[in-house]
Design a protein around this motif. Structure first.
Motif, PDB file in Angstrom:
ATOM      1  N   THR A   1       0.891  -1.537   0.137  1.00 25.59           N
ATOM      2  CA  THR A   1       0.073   0.069   0.553  1.00 25.59           C
ATOM      3  C   THR A   1       1.185   1.243  -0.452  1.00 25.59           C
TER       4      THR A   1
ATOM      5  N   PHE B   1       0.804   3.913  -3.748  1.00 26.00           N
ATOM      6  CA  PHE B   1       0.806   5.535  -3.643  1.00 26.00           C
ATOM      7  C   PHE B   1       1.470   6.196  -3.013  1.00 26.00           C
TER       8      PHE B   1
ATOM      9  N   VAL C   1      -3.375   7.365   3.725  1.00 28.56           N
ATOM     10  CA  VAL C   1      -3.895   6.643   2.472  1.00 28.56           C
ATOM     11  C   VAL C   1      -5.255   6.448   4.178  1.00 28.56           C
TER      12      VAL C   1
END
Lengths: 132, 132, 132, 132
Positions: free
Chosen positions: A60, A64, A71
């Protein structure tokens, strides 16, 4: 630019040392710039369920290019990225995943840590990420 | 009886050394007695697709407490275990996965290696499995 | 230390007896220390959808060595483990999953129950977990 | 008509007794007419990988109302059902799964057994299926 195994092992060793110093048992995962696993260790007695979480946190963070906790702030009900966790075969968006940069500031991978409170997970991931 | 992280790291180090000695680039995975990942490394330049294969080989070896290549001999067309690979979320049944035993002969986990010919994969897994 | 089938069957029998006593129809699952299924029963007329839930509750309780309801308190919107349910192929984090300990207090597995209110699910799981 | 839990437990008991009589360690699964799990046990020391296989054998036997080995004869290369194993989230088509009928000859479920040779698996499944 991509993280090498030698660099990933340096991250893992630093994270393990920090985990031991604060008396926690962690799962520690490092992915490369392609978000693919490079190195992983599960410390004796660490939660089994944190195995998958540590890998998902590392992915993750690289997916990003930001800390997983950021997030997670955006994925809350009403947030702009509500339920983004359903993508990519499952994201983990609470703290413990951190992008890893080289000396030039380029992102070359990410580290994910799981096995204690999210504060401890983030601290151990930080110890790893700053080991280069 | 379950493999410890220290034991798993010893296996990984021995397998890496063997992989380097025969000039190959390997993915190396170690699972515990419950078939859950304990340690993993991907050597620089190793095939990306071998990441998942090495983990599945380790799991397959522990799932049936035998070398993966033996399962593969039985899963051929016309064989007694034809298409067993469809179970357990996907098995890998060619050589490169080997159960790991302690000094008493009890199975405490398994190692899976992927990244070269199956002969080389098996040789590197064997170097790891015999490192305890 | 790992739960035996004889122990798991004792848990299932105690849980079934409790389920009958409070006039409910339950799915009851027991996993071992590796979070792998050891025993399962679905009582006649129990919800079909609770089959998977009972197994996921048992796994979740062992994955984190705590009652599933505790995980669920932390996974709410704004909580520190928000959306942790996306890990490990799907967790169930409401009550009904409880770790199982041996006489020495070591966790040897977990029980998961689903088929009624979460209060009833938890009560039946508790009757099972305390049967050893 | 659907198998009851009491009937499923009778099947499991008969299968366990047969498994012990021929000195094997089995995973034993019983599904109902809807191909949903009703009862499951994993005998101490049975292969972990056979857990999923026993359940898939029981489901496969009910999916097509025939012994799993018959499906496997048709799923070979060149056969009319080549690679049918890719359907339904994964079938297992070698022997060890048998439909279960009531006194009127109606199919009310199926039993799947895994943990030894396919001959032994089939014999233990047969002992279960004929216990009603």
């Amino acid at each position: 630019m991509n993280i090498t195994l030698a660099q990933a092992e340096k991250l893992v060793a630093a994270a393990k040392e920090k985990a031991t110093a604060i008396d926690t048992k962690m799962n520690i995962a490092v992915v490369d710039a392609g978000a693919n696993l490079v190195a992983f260790v599960r410390m004796d007695g660490a939660w089994l369920g944190s195995l998958d979480i540590s890998i998902k946190k590392a992915k993750t963070a690289r997916f990003f290019d930001m800390n997983t906790g950021i997030v997670g702030e955006l994925s809350q009900p009403g947030g702009s990225l509500y339920n983004i966790e359903h993508s990519n075969g499952g994201l983990i968006t609470f703290p413990g995943g951190i992008p890893v940069k080289n000396a030039d500031g380029e992102i070359i991978g990410a580290i994910g840590v799981s096995g204690s409170s999210v504060e401890n997970d983030h601290a151990v991931a930080g110890a790893g990420a700053s080991a280069l």
